[in-house]
Design an enzyme around this catalytic site. Structure first.
Site, PDB file in Angstrom:
ATOM      1  N   ASP A 238     -24.820  83.313   3.575  1.00 23.11           N
ATOM      2  CA  ASP A 238     -25.694  84.282   4.241  1.00 23.11           C
ATOM      3  C   ASP A 238     -25.197  84.409   5.686  1.00 23.11           C
ATOM      4  OD1 ASP A 238     -27.622  86.095   4.893  1.00 23.11           O
ATOM      5  OD2 ASP A 238     -29.291  84.954   4.071  1.00 23.11           O
TER       6      ASP A 238
HETATM    7  C1  BGC Z   1     -30.190  88.229   4.880  1.00 17.63           C
HETATM    8  C2  BGC Z   1     -29.329  88.646   3.707  1.00 17.63           C
HETATM    9  C3  BGC Z   1     -28.491  89.845   4.083  1.00 17.63           C
HETATM   10  C4  BGC Z   1     -27.669  89.503   5.303  1.00 17.63           C
HETATM   11  C5  BGC Z   1     -26.787  90.639   5.776  1.00 17.63           C
HETATM   12  C6  BGC Z   1     -29.401  88.079   6.167  1.00 17.63           C
HETATM   13  O1  BGC Z   1     -30.258  87.971   7.262  1.00 17.63           O
HETATM   14  O2  BGC Z   1     -30.847  87.011   4.575  1.00 17.63           O
HETATM   15  O3  BGC Z   1     -30.137  88.943   2.590  1.00 17.63           O
HETATM   16  O4  BGC Z   1     -27.701  90.251   3.013  1.00 17.63           O
HETATM   17  O5  BGC Z   1     -28.532  89.162   6.372  1.00 17.63           O
HETATM   18  O6  BGC Z   1     -27.565  91.633   6.351  1.00 17.63           O
END
Ligand code: BGC
Length: 830
Positions: A238
């Site tokens: 993530d």
């Molecule tokens: C989220 C993810 C997301 C990523 C990119 C993170 O804060 O938890 O689900 O894909 O950001 O935006």
């Protein structure tokens, strides 16, 4: 390309080149390596649509109903269709790698990303996720199942430790990931949180042990090979989740996002040179990245992708999916008939009341957010559907938005040209302009992509003042700003996020600084400068404006007047993306503002009141028994207004069923708190959350899991079950449509208590479902196959799956609380 050919490509790269490929080139891409024919791989969120690599109105995206709405279809075929449509848009935007679906479970109704997740049940989540992945990947775009694993809370989300016992993890939280892998998913995202003390990006036992090891045959594989899934795709972190170098590399994480900096890079090269990390570990990661590039057509010599593009009827498809997913929670007779569906020919004056009627909440907040080209409001669509013969009165009733309304190009012009829009200048420390653009929106998200040397972003607009009086302006955002309104002296504003410096929180829950100004009609010049940190070229802020208007009390009274004068009232109440969002959990399940009071007061004025609830996750509805009809509309996406009108008028049957339990009151939920205690979220309830938790505690919910009335009625006439040669159970349920309309039924099969051992005398659990369509009085037989694996439980002592043999009871039901017909089947034990 076969693995041998990919391995050969890996062999042509230097260690530096290989490691460079394993951290993003920026926020939304992996770098190209022309020497081996690898093109730049674009990455994009997310589960409600494909945002692309920018976050603004200039690159609009189709906005889908929220994922919980997709799960409410209880229909893998429809979900596959939604996935294929999303994949098509990804292809049009050049995106190879899509960051969805989100298969974390609805453990607590307060979970901030509840709207973004499918269900409280692992079987429904698994089936929905598998279908979504199949749909997206059928277009040649990679899906990413996320967030692996134990990511059910948003409070302290970057750091909390999820303490989950082994059986619960295996039986409930892992199966949706398992289903996605079995459906052939090409990527998995490792979550921010830890599980049992180990950060998920460092978690070798789960990433390598459970996901990657094994030969794909999970049943009875035992612990050594975990689920034995043999996942051959990419495990990506993530965003900003990776905190270590060698640990995360050895754990099986393949790609660190975003870039270009991060804990790998030179440090990982040094770790390999120093013998801390084997080069073969790096090679395996690169091989996986190249496999993803090959699968998505980003590698020279890849098989050609299917020729896919966004179809012309995309809007119509979104409208249809959204209407089908809506759930009829209640529909009582008023006079001779139930109030829904509403025949436009039977009314001459309709009051449309509620804040969400003119301002639909089409989506939740956070990284799932996309910029749709348009959003159809329920007010517009209902007026259209009711036709010119029906008078429609609108009343907002109450105010629920926390921020002032965004400035729109309808009232703002670029001071340099006089054309509609806001002028954005990127300025250096001396105030010189490095670049400039005109924007048709006033909520800005800049994530990288700024001209080099940018120290500030200046926004200027001439705002039309149509009405003299007290106007409020505001800046919302995180950071330091300078605001000048008209000739007023500039004011400096510094705003910081309320917790932990989480970027996403700055985006979704920005603090706001308001200024009151007395102005005459004409125009007023607005200028704001946002400071930019050269080390983190990110800026997120908004410019907002509230014109003078009626007081809240006047709005409320106007709604009652409209209700009194109408034949029928359609209320559209709900939450907002300021309430339901990534980045924080909810603190209660109340509708924001005075909406509950408004519903009660309107229903007292007019007994023919239909309430449409526009929310992603459960809310308390204390008025639910005092109104005849309640339609749950979810966050229905860009065509949501039309979909609501279709569902209300019966042009489409709102045939959804709840994928999650709706409690009478928040305190009834088996798990409520999402807040870590001393950094730990302890999943002490094991598998007893959601409908099983309510059943175990004998707490009757407002609307149970699986509930949904549709527009007809059903009798369950017969059920048979037998075990096939593969050991799976084949069930057939005969149902009769006893109503007056053609309708769709969702037959749900629950396995009665695990039995035998009183310790495991658990409430029934969902093991399968199927759907049918039948005309009035028609009998349909619904075949449902329940795999032996779904019937199995995890034996901690033996560290493997087991099925208790003997005679077991299967229940065909209309919801977790509405059993209709039962049968028995003899299972072989294991
Ligand atoms: C989220 C993810 C997301 C990523 C990119 C993170 O804060 O938890 O689900 O894909 O950001 O935006």
């Amino acid at each position: 390309m076969d693995t041998k050919a990919l391995v050969e490509l890996v062999g042509r790269l230097t260690l530096e080149q290989k490691v460079a490929l394993l951290t993003g080139e920026d926020f939304w891409s992996l770098r190209a390596v022309p020497e081996i024919g690898l093109r730049k791989l674009l990455v994009s969120d997310g589960p409600a649509g494909v945002r692309g690599t920018t976050w603004d109105e200039r690159d609009p995206s189709l906005l889908f109903p929220n994922p919980t709405a997709l799960a409410a279809l209880w229909d893998p075929g429809q979900v596959r269709r939604a996935g294929a449509l999303m994949g098509a848009q990804a292809r049009d935007k050049g995106v190879a790698w899509h960051l969805a679906p989100n298969v974390n479970l609805h453990r607590s109704p307060l979970g901030g990303r509840h709207f973004e997740c499918y269900s409280e049940d692992p079987v429904l989540t698994a089936r929905t996720a598998a279908a979504f992945v199949e749909g997206v990947q059928s277009t040649g775009v990679a899906s990413t199942v996320k967030h692996f694993v134990g990511n059910e809370s948003e409070t302290e989300r970057m750091t909390y430790d999820a303490v989950i016992d082994e059986a619960t993890l295996r039986e409930v939280y892992l199966p949706p990931f398992e289903a996605a892998v079995r459906a052939g998913v090409w990527s998995v995202m490792a979550a921010y949180n830890s599980v049992d003390g180990v950060s998920m990006t460092d978690n070798g036992p789960l990433i390598t042990g459970v996901l990657k090891d094994g030969d794909g045959d999970g049943v009875g594989a035992g612990a050594a090979s975990g689920l034995g899934l043999g996942f051959d795709g990419v495990v990506v972190s993530d965003w900003f989740a990776t905190r270590s170098t060698a640990e995360s590399a050895d754990a099986g994480l393949d790609v660190v996002m975003p870039g270009p900096t991060g804990p790998w890079g030179e440090a990982l090269v040094a770790a390999v040179r120093g013998g801390e990390v084997e080069e073969s570990v790096i090679d395996d990661k690169v091989l996986r990245v190249l496999r993803l590039a090959d699968r998505t057509g980003f590698l020279a010599g890849s098989d050609p992708l299917p020729p896919v593009t966004t179809p012309d009827d995309a809007d119509a498809q979104l409208r249809d999916i959204a209407a089908r997913a809506m759930v009829v929670l209640r529909n009582e007779q008023v006079g001779a008939d139930p109030l829904l569906p509403l025949d436009p020919g039977s009314v001459s004056r309709v009051a449309v009341i509620g804040p969400n009627a003119a301002c639909l909440t089409a989506q939740g907040g956070g990284s799932a957010h996309v910029n749709p080209a348009h959003v159809i409001s329920p007010l517009t669509a209902l007026a259209e559907a009711l036709g010119p013969m029906v008078t429609v009165d609108y009343a907002q009733g109450v105010v629920t938005q926390r921020l002032l309304p965004a400035i729109t190009p309808e009232t703002a012009t670029d001071p340099d040209t006089g054309h509609p829009g806001l002028r954005v200048d990127f300025i250096d420390p001396a105030g010189d302009v490095l670049g400039s653009e005109v924007r048709q929106a006033s909520r800005f998200v800049f994530m990288g992509g700024l001209p080099a040397g940018t120290a500030g972003i200046r926004v200027r607009a001439d705002v039309v003042i149509g009405q003299a009086g007290n106007h409020q302006f505001s800046v919302s955002g995180v950071g330091a700003f300078r605001l000048v309104i008209g000739d007023n002296a500039p004011m400096k504003i510094t705003m910081s996020p309320s917790a932990g410096g989480d970027l996403v929180e700055g985006l979704v829950k920005p603090p706001e600084h308001r200024v009151d100004v007395e102005i005459e009609t004409g125009t007023v010049r607005l200028e704001v400068v946002a400071q930019v940190d050269a080390n983190l070229p990110i800026a997120m802020f908004g410019l907002n404006h509230q014109v003078p208007g009626p007081s809240e009390e006047e709005l409320f009274q106007a709604a009652l007047d409209a209700a009194r004068a109408a034949d029928v009232v359609v209320m559209v109440v709900g939450t907002t993306d300021e309430v339901e969002s990534e980045g924080f959990d909810r603190t209660d399940l109340l509708l924001p503002g005075r909406q509950d009071e408004l519903v009660q007061a309107v229903a007292a004025q007019n007994p023919r009141t239909i309430v449409v609830v526009n929310a992603g996750a459960p809310v308390e509805m204390p008025w639910r028994d005092s109104v005849p009809a309640v339609l749950w509309a979810w966050f229905p996406g860009q065509e949501g207004g039309y979909a609501i009108a279709d569902a209300v008028t019966g042009a489409v049957e709102p045939g959804g069923r709840l994928p999650t339990t709706f409690p009478k009151a928040a305190a009834d939920a088996p798990v409520l708190s999402t807040a870590p205690v001393d950094g730990k979220v302890v999943y002490a309830e094991g598998t007893m959350f959601g409908y099983r938790g309510y059943a175990q505690a004998e707490i009757v919910p407002a609307y149970p899991f699986g509930h949904g009335l549709g527009y007809t009625t059903w009798e369950y006439e017969d059920i048979t079950a037998g075990v096939n040669a593969a050991g799976d159970v084949e069930v057939a349920v005969k149902v009769r449509n006893t109503g007056e309309r053609i309708g769709r039924e969702v037959v749900q099969i629950y396995l009665a208590c695990e039995g035998g051992d009183p310790q495991r005398d658990d409430p029934p659990r969902l093991v399968g479902f199927g759907t049918t369509l039948a005309a009035p009085n028609e009998i349909a037989t619904v075949p449902i196959t329940i795999s032996r694996r779904v019937l199995a439980r995890w034996d901690v002592a033996r560290r493997g799956w087991w099925v208790r043999g003997g005679v077991r009871e299967l229940i065909a039901a209309r919801s977790a609380w509405d059993a209709r017909i039962r049968t028995r089947v003899e299972l072989a034990g294991s």
